[in-house]
Design a protein around this motif. Structure first.
Motif, mmCIF file in Angstrom:
data_model
loop_
_atom_site.group_PDB
_atom_site.id
_atom_site.type_symbol
_atom_site.label_atom_id
_atom_site.label_comp_id
_atom_site.label_asym_id
_atom_site.label_seq_id
_atom_site.Cartn_x
_atom_site.Cartn_y
_atom_site.Cartn_z
ATOM 1 N N GLU A 1 -5.146 -3.026 30.868
ATOM 2 C CA GLU A 1 -6.155 -3.979 31.464
ATOM 3 C C GLU A 1 -7.595 -3.226 30.997
ATOM 4 O O GLU A 1 -7.732 -2.185 31.339
ATOM 5 C CB GLU A 1 -6.364 -3.940 32.916
ATOM 6 C CG GLU A 1 -5.132 -4.477 33.722
ATOM 7 C CD GLU A 1 -5.021 -4.075 35.206
ATOM 8 O OE1 GLU A 1 -5.906 -3.328 35.634
ATOM 9 O OE2 GLU A 1 -4.074 -4.616 35.630
ATOM 10 N N THR B 1 -12.047 -4.289 31.132
ATOM 11 C CA THR B 1 -12.640 -5.184 31.400
ATOM 12 C C THR B 1 -14.057 -4.744 30.957
ATOM 13 O O THR B 1 -14.244 -3.606 30.656
ATOM 14 C CB THR B 1 -12.799 -5.450 33.029
ATOM 15 O OG1 THR B 1 -13.347 -4.196 33.567
ATOM 16 C CG2 THR B 1 -11.584 -5.627 33.595
ATOM 17 N N ARG C 1 -12.384 -4.692 40.312
ATOM 18 C CA ARG C 1 -11.717 -4.479 41.333
ATOM 19 C C ARG C 1 -10.358 -4.838 40.979
ATOM 20 O O ARG C 1 -10.212 -6.080 40.922
ATOM 21 C CB ARG C 1 -12.334 -4.721 42.683
ATOM 22 C CG ARG C 1 -11.478 -4.125 43.682
ATOM 23 C CD ARG C 1 -12.062 -4.397 45.220
ATOM 24 N NE ARG C 1 -12.689 -5.839 45.180
ATOM 25 C CZ ARG C 1 -11.955 -6.641 46.056
ATOM 26 N NH1 ARG C 1 -10.847 -6.693 46.536
ATOM 27 N NH2 ARG C 1 -12.520 -8.000 45.938
ATOM 28 N N VAL C 2 -9.418 -4.043 40.905
ATOM 29 C CA VAL C 2 -7.999 -4.528 40.578
ATOM 30 C C VAL C 2 -7.106 -4.835 41.841
ATOM 31 O O VAL C 2 -6.928 -3.598 42.552
ATOM 32 C CB VAL C 2 -7.508 -3.823 39.532
ATOM 33 C CG1 VAL C 2 -5.837 -4.429 39.097
ATOM 34 C CG2 VAL C 2 -7.996 -3.771 38.225
ATOM 35 N N ASP C 3 -6.561 -5.819 42.272
ATOM 36 C CA ASP C 3 -5.788 -5.923 43.308
ATOM 37 C C ASP C 3 -4.411 -6.132 42.654
ATOM 38 O O ASP C 3 -3.736 -7.059 42.566
ATOM 39 C CB ASP C 3 -5.958 -7.066 44.298
ATOM 40 C CG ASP C 3 -5.257 -7.112 45.661
ATOM 41 O OD1 ASP C 3 -4.026 -6.502 45.532
ATOM 42 O OD2 ASP C 3 -5.405 -7.933 46.513
ATOM 43 N N ARG C 4 -3.673 -5.062 42.407
ATOM 44 C CA ARG C 4 -2.193 -4.955 41.847
ATOM 45 C C ARG C 4 -1.273 -6.008 42.587
ATOM 46 O O ARG C 4 -0.557 -6.579 42.122
ATOM 47 C CB ARG C 4 -1.723 -3.677 41.406
ATOM 48 C CG ARG C 4 -2.623 -3.065 40.221
ATOM 49 C CD ARG C 4 -1.927 -1.803 40.223
ATOM 50 N NE ARG C 4 -2.685 -1.094 38.951
ATOM 51 C CZ ARG C 4 -2.855 -1.284 37.661
ATOM 52 N NH1 ARG C 4 -2.130 -2.211 37.348
ATOM 53 N NH2 ARG C 4 -3.605 -0.365 36.918
ATOM 54 N N ILE D 1 -7.755 -9.671 39.361
ATOM 55 C CA ILE D 1 -8.587 -8.918 38.818
ATOM 56 C C ILE D 1 -10.255 -9.436 39.329
ATOM 57 O O ILE D 1 -10.596 -10.317 38.856
ATOM 58 C CB ILE D 1 -8.794 -8.590 37.437
ATOM 59 C CG1 ILE D 1 -7.429 -8.023 36.942
ATOM 60 C CG2 ILE D 1 -9.799 -7.641 37.035
ATOM 61 C CD1 ILE D 1 -7.176 -8.114 35.353
#
Length: 91
Positions: A7, A9, A15-18, A23
């Motif tokens: 990833e 950016t 903010r990544v919410d896996r 994203i």
């Protein structure tokens, strides 16, 4: 063999919410392009409308095949919650 995805950016506040596969805060369009064009507030607002609910693909086709169909595995996700901020358009 499992494939991995890196990833990257260009957002200052991603903010990544896996767990959810989301994203947040991805910069879609900057106010100034790499070739020196500066987009007006009106242009950014119009662009934001066009980006909402649009698919996101991995990589770009070669310039000589710009209209070529992409393989199904190139489809990565979609944009939502598109908004204009001071420095560009985010989703």
């Amino acid at each position: 063999m499992p494939q991995t995805l890196t990833e990257i950016t260009h957002s200052m506040t991603p903010r990544v919410d896996r767990e959810a596969g989301v994203i947040h805060g991805v910069k879609v369009l900057g106010r100034e392009s790499k070739n020196g064009r500066e987009y007006s507030e009106r242009a950014l607002k119009e662009a934001a409308k066009l980006y909402d609910r649009r698919d996101v693909n991995l990589n770009h086709p070669p310039r000589d095949k710009a209209g070529a169909e992409r393989p199904v595995e190139a489809m990565f996700g979609w944009l939502e919650s598109v908004e204009v901020k001071d420095d560009g358009v985010y989703a």
